[in-house]
Structures are given as C-alpha cells and as structure tokens.
Scaffold this active site. Structure first.
Site, PDB file in Angstrom:
ATOM      1  N   SER A  36       0.793  -1.225   0.000  1.00 18.04           N
ATOM      2  CA  SER A  36       0.000   0.000   0.000  1.00 18.04           C
ATOM      3  C   SER A  36       0.828   1.278   0.000  1.00 18.04           C
ATOM      4  O   SER A  36       0.358   2.311  -0.449  1.00 18.04           O
ATOM      5  CB  SER A  36      -0.959  -0.010   1.186  1.00 18.04           C
ATOM      6  OG  SER A  36      -0.273  -0.284   2.384  1.00 18.04           O
TER       7      SER A  36
ATOM      8  N   HIS B 103      -5.579  -2.837  -2.305  1.00 18.08           N
ATOM      9  CA  HIS B 103      -5.260  -1.834  -3.334  1.00 18.08           C
ATOM     10  C   HIS B 103      -5.233  -2.439  -4.732  1.00 18.08           C
ATOM     11  O   HIS B 103      -4.791  -1.799  -5.675  1.00 18.08           O
ATOM     12  CB  HIS B 103      -3.917  -1.162  -3.028  1.00 18.08           C
ATOM     13  CG  HIS B 103      -4.000  -0.157  -1.927  1.00 18.08           C
ATOM     14  ND1 HIS B 103      -4.424   1.138  -2.125  1.00 18.08           N
ATOM     15  CD2 HIS B 103      -3.742  -0.255  -0.603  1.00 18.08           C
ATOM     16  CE1 HIS B 103      -4.404   1.794  -0.986  1.00 18.08           C
ATOM     17  NE2 HIS B 103      -3.996   0.968  -0.033  1.00 18.08           N
TER      18      HIS B 103
ATOM     19  N   LYS C 219     -11.918   1.329  -0.310  1.00 19.17           N
ATOM     20  CA  LYS C 219     -10.967   2.032  -1.192  1.00 19.17           C
ATOM     21  C   LYS C 219     -11.610   2.221  -2.560  1.00 19.17           C
ATOM     22  O   LYS C 219     -12.459   3.075  -2.705  1.00 19.17           O
ATOM     23  CB  LYS C 219      -9.641   1.294  -1.207  1.00 19.17           C
ATOM     24  CG  LYS C 219      -8.947   1.527   0.132  1.00 19.17           C
ATOM     25  CD  LYS C 219      -7.655   0.807   0.332  1.00 19.17           C
ATOM     26  CE  LYS C 219      -7.092   1.225   1.680  1.00 19.17           C
ATOM     27  NZ  LYS C 219      -6.457   0.134   2.401  1.00 19.17           N
TER      28      LYS C 219
HETATM   29  C1  LIG Z   1      -6.405  -0.163   3.742  1.00 14.77           C
HETATM   30  C2  LIG Z   1      -5.954  -1.544   3.894  1.00 14.77           C
HETATM   31  C3  LIG Z   1      -6.620  -2.406   4.768  1.00 14.77           C
HETATM   32  C4  LIG Z   1      -7.740  -1.943   5.650  1.00 14.77           C
HETATM   33  O1  LIG Z   1      -8.937  -1.810   4.955  1.00 14.77           O
HETATM   34  P1  LIG Z   1     -10.134  -0.994   5.652  1.00 14.77           P
HETATM   35  O2  LIG Z   1     -11.334  -1.433   4.904  1.00 14.77           O
HETATM   36  O3  LIG Z   1      -9.821   0.452   5.465  1.00 14.77           O
HETATM   37  O4  LIG Z   1     -10.151  -1.382   7.083  1.00 14.77           O
HETATM   38  C5  LIG Z   1      -6.189  -3.709   4.854  1.00 14.77           C
HETATM   39  N1  LIG Z   1      -5.153  -4.147   4.120  1.00 14.77           N
HETATM   40  C6  LIG Z   1      -4.478  -3.347   3.258  1.00 14.77           C
HETATM   41  C7  LIG Z   1      -3.353  -3.897   2.463  1.00 14.77           C
HETATM   42  C8  LIG Z   1      -4.860  -2.017   3.128  1.00 14.77           C
HETATM   43  O5  LIG Z   1      -4.201  -1.222   2.290  1.00 14.77           O
END
Ligand SMILES: *Cc1c(COP(=O)(O)O)cnc(C)c1O
Length: 391
Positions: free
Chosen positions: A180, A208, A239
């Site tokens: 990320s 992502h 996201k």
């Molecule tokens: C953002 C992210 C999460 C968390 O997801 P949320 O729905 O915001 O809790 C988990 N794993 C990765 C790799 C992320 O980038």
C-alpha cells in the site's frame, strides 16, 4: 507529576521528530476537487480510485436502502444482523472475484483480524512479508502460531523457510497483493507455486488491487490468472469501492468457517444497510463496464511519466499508487503544506506507516481526475520541488 505526563511527553516527542500527524478536515464529498479545511483543493491522496465515493448511482442505492431497511441492523451478523442485502453483496462479490463464496466484514482491517487467527491456530506457521499491512501484522499478533517474517518479496527466503518447516500441520503464507505504501506487487505466481509444493495456504490482501488490477478491476488473482489457486482473498470495500467494509472470498469451507467462528463476525455489529447497498451498486457498475478502470490507468501512465520527467523519485510502483520519496519526515510535511497552499491536497506519510527516513507523499491517481487536473498537480509539484531543492 500528573498521571498523563508520559502521554504528553510522547506527543511532544512526536512533534519534535516531525511525526505528529496534521489531520485535516474534509468539508464536502470526496471527489476530484474536495473542500478541505475551508479550501477547495485538488484531491490527490484519497483511495477513491474509481470515483465511487461520490457516485450518483451508489448514493441513490444507499438512500433506497435506508428507506427500505432503516439505518442500522442493531445486531451482530450471527444473531440478528444478517440482512438480505448482506447476502446479496456476498453473492455478487463471489461472482465478481470468481470464487466459491464470500463473507463481508465491517472493514478490511476486521477481515484480516477475523481470518488469520482462525486459520493459524497453535502449531501453525505463518509466513508474512515484512511490508505487510498493519492489519495483517495485528492479525498475526492475535495468534499463538509461529511467525516467519520474510524479507520483502523474497521468494528464495520463503522457499527455504517452508522447507525448514515442511512438517508443520498448517502453513499459511500471507501477503499484501499491492503493497500500500510503495505500489509494488507481491510475486504471487511464485508464492502460489511454493504453496502448492509445500501444501501451504495462500492468503492475499487485495485492498489496493481490486478496482485497479485485472479485467474490470477484479484484482491481483485475475491479473496473474491464478483463479482457483489462491485459498483466501481479503478485500476492502473502503478504497476503490468508495464505501466502507471488508470481505473474504475463497473456498466454500473457509468462508463458512469464518461465518461460524470469525470473531469480528460474531462480536461486532453488521455493516449498515446504506453501506451495503452502495457496495452492491459499485460491484454492479464494475461488472457492467471496465471504462473507469481503463481511465484510471490512462491517468496513472500520464501522471507518472511526467513526474519522472520532472526528476522526482517515484519509487518502484506498478500501480496508481505514486510514492514521491522525500526522505525525512520534516521535508515531507513541509512539501505537503506548500502543496496545500498551491491548492493540492496530498498528505505526508511518515513513520510508523513507512520506515524512518523513507517519508513520502503518496499520490493517489483517480479515474475522476481530468488531464487538466493532473497538469495542475504536476505544476504544483514542480514549483514546490524546486523551492525545496528536491528536483
Ligand atoms: C487499507 C488496507 C486495509 C484496511 O482496509 P479498511 O477497509 O480500510 O479497514 C487492509 N489491508 C491493506 C493492504 C490495506 O491497504
């Protein structure tokens, strides 16, 4: 001596090291242009890859769901919180990902906390990339399993570690799909081959990757053509999907086990009707059309090529995530503040989100940016980069 002195001292230390987050406030919908701290600025740091956060079709679906189901389920999923909407979303996600079944959670963070401790009980071994997301790290901390933290993307190290522990009854390899903070990809084909050789389970966190990689944004498994060979895909709905929530897609037995025993499923209330309905609308749009994903990549190629021409170090990203490497935390924050004065919202990212000395601005390109928007951002980056001697 007050009993909070140690906390005050910690906060002062964060400020002195440039690690104190400046938390800005959004005062409009999250879109290409967003009102932040009273100013309309070009948003270059939300995870709004496809523009779903303020999409009319998603908003209409959320409003309809509130009219039909109210605002909250008032229960955990396993007691009285499973709505027809949750089941519909789970069926659609399974179809979208090409998996046997899927189960949704309140967030991607919760999906990791649910899955890792459940699969990796005492006696199991977890193999985890050193740059995995905090929610994976915390998921590992909730287990009594042995943990092997392998160097970033190092499949030779992983092979050796698997060989040394080949007699462990349960072996779980867990990795971010897209890392990320750097935007590089896990070597998933090699990981899958090793897993098949050593009978290990593979779990990939595609937070992502979905909406970004693969046909119609189906994610990293689709990107590498590994359907049916990855046991567990964790996803987020917060996201590219633009809403809030998380899920696990994979083999029927694993998904069913999570419904029976995943702790955030059993002990934290279900997602709201509005959120779930908006997510369903997002999946529908993605299944229908690839246009937003194509636009995202077009914008990504354009922005990255110009940033490199300007002389910025933008790392090794293979995705729309564009880390602008700045080194010290103070520099990254100064850069971010000056960008804001230029009308560009792009926050600094510092330790502990990235290692010390690797502070950066992580630019997130979106399908809703126009070419003019990207040119506006590029000009601001160029001016501030020259002012601070970065380029
Ligand atoms: C953002 C992210 C999460 C968390 O997801 P949320 O729905 O915001 O809790 C988990 N794993 C990765 C790799 C992320 O980038």
């Amino acid at each position: 001596m007050g009993k909070y002195d140690f906390i005050v001292a910690e906060l002062e230390a964060l400020k002195a090291q440039g690690l104190y987050n400046l938390i800005r406030t959004i005062e409009s919908a999250v879109d290409a242009w967003t009102v932040v701290d009273g100013r309309r600025v070009l948003n270059m740091c939300s995870n709004n890859y496809l523009g779903f956060a303020n999409d009319p079709e998603l908003k209409a679906a959320a409003i309809r769901a509130i009219e039909a189901y109210g605002v909250g389920p008032a229960a955990v999923r396993s007691i009285a919180g499973t709505l027809a909407l949750h089941r519909e979303l789970e069926r659609k996600l399974a179809e979208f990902k090409g998996c046997e079944d899927a189960v949704t959670f309140q967030s991607g963070f919760c999906a990791n906390l649910a899955t890792i401790p459940l699969i990796a009980g005492p006696g199991a071994v977890i193999f985890t990339d050193e740059l995995n997301h905090a929610s994976i790290i915390d998921g590992c901390r909730l287990t009594k399993a042995e943990r092997v933290i392998y160097p970033h993307r190092d499949v030779d190290f992983l092979a050796q570690a698997l060989e040394e522990r080949k007699n462990a009854p349960v072996k779980l390899i867990v990795t971010d799909g897209v890392f990320s903070m750097d935007g590089d990809l896990a070597p998933l084909p090699e990981i899958v081959e090793l897993a098949e050789r050593y009978e290990a389970l593979v779990m990939v966190d595609d937070a992502h990757g979905e909406g970004v990689l693969g046909s119609h944004g189906r994610g990293i498994v689709d990107h590498f053509g590994l359907h049916g060979r990855v046991d567990i895909e964790v996803g987020t709905l917060s996201k590219a999907f633009g809403v809030m929530g998380g899920y696990v897609a994979g083999k029927r037995e694993i998904v069913e086990y999570l419904r029976q025993r995943g702790r955030p499923f059993l002990f934290s209330s279900a997602a709201t009707p509005a959120d779930v309905a908006a997510c369903i609308a997002a999946v529908d749009i993605l299944m229908r059309s690839d246009a937003r994903v194509q636009k995202l990549w077009e914008n990504t190629r354009y922005f990255k090529a110009r940033m490199a021409e300007l002389g910025f170090d933008i790392g090794q990203s293979q995705t729309p995530i564009t880390p602008v490497m700045l080194g010290e935390a103070h520099t990254a924050w100064e850069f971010s503040k000056r960008l804001f004065e230029e009308g560009v919202f792009a926050q600094a990212i510092t330790y502990p989100t990235v290692p010390r000395g690797k502070a950066r601005i992580r630019v997130m390109v979106s399908a809703v940016h126009t070419k003019e928007d990207l040119d506006f951002a590029l000009e601001a980056f160029a001016r501030v980069g020259r002012q601070l001697g970065v380029i």
